[in-house]
Design an enzyme around this catalytic site. Sequence first.
Site, mmCIF file in Angstrom:
data_model
loop_
_atom_site.group_PDB
_atom_site.id
_atom_site.type_symbol
_atom_site.label_atom_id
_atom_site.label_comp_id
_atom_site.label_asym_id
_atom_site.label_seq_id
_atom_site.Cartn_x
_atom_site.Cartn_y
_atom_site.Cartn_z
ATOM 1 N N SER A 133 -70.687 -68.856 35.861
ATOM 2 C CA SER A 133 -71.677 -68.633 34.813
ATOM 3 C C SER A 133 -70.945 -68.561 33.481
ATOM 4 C CB SER A 133 -72.434 -67.323 35.086
ATOM 5 O OG SER A 133 -73.444 -67.112 34.118
ATOM 6 N N CYS A 134 -71.699 -68.516 32.379
ATOM 7 C CA CYS A 134 -71.103 -68.397 31.046
ATOM 8 C C CYS A 134 -72.199 -67.998 30.075
ATOM 9 C CB CYS A 134 -70.431 -69.704 30.639
ATOM 10 S SG CYS A 134 -71.567 -71.120 30.549
ATOM 11 N N GLY A 135 -72.141 -68.445 28.840
ATOM 12 C CA GLY A 135 -73.162 -68.119 27.868
ATOM 13 C C GLY A 135 -74.375 -69.026 27.953
#
Length: 194
Positions: free
Chosen positions: A148-150
């Site tokens: 995941s990330c932003g």
Amino acid sequence: AWENLDGAPVETTPPAVPIAAAADACAGWYANDASSNAMSSSSSSSYRATLRPELVLGKDDVLARCVGADAAETLVDARPKPRWAGEAPEPRAGIRSGRVPGSACVPFFDVLDAEDRTFKSAEEIRDIFAAAGADVRYHGTKKKVVASCGTGVTACVLSLGAAIARGDGTPLPVYDGSWTEWGAEGSGCPVDGK
């Protein structure tokens, strides 16, 4: 082989370029003045993308698989540690600071060489994930890993890094909505952090 198309990991048919060759090609591109952004073009291509739905997770998938005491998988966040820890504000309005409960943090730039921006060695990448509490090879009783990330983009760097670390080209699933969806005010999703 796999590629990323509009945030969704897809399998290419036939395999376009083995991952190691792609990483080497990137190194060559940077070595030969990447600042020019000169790209070659061709009038035709045999590239054919096939969506691999098992590699694209949504919010409900993450809630069911990565959150809680019985979580079967570990979500690994590619954002910088201060953002993941909730110590730095999010750059987008309406997004809360913090992280998915129970998640780990491997900032995407940690799996890249600082000088030439290519991927570190498979062993180094495995060690980086392990230091965060995630085993990208799923050995023993360790949990599977989700990236995941932003916004769902730099998570693909972790996914490709894991494919290199595994040595078999198998990418991590990516939570496509990532923090922008999860951390949104009114999302109803639980958040840890300051």
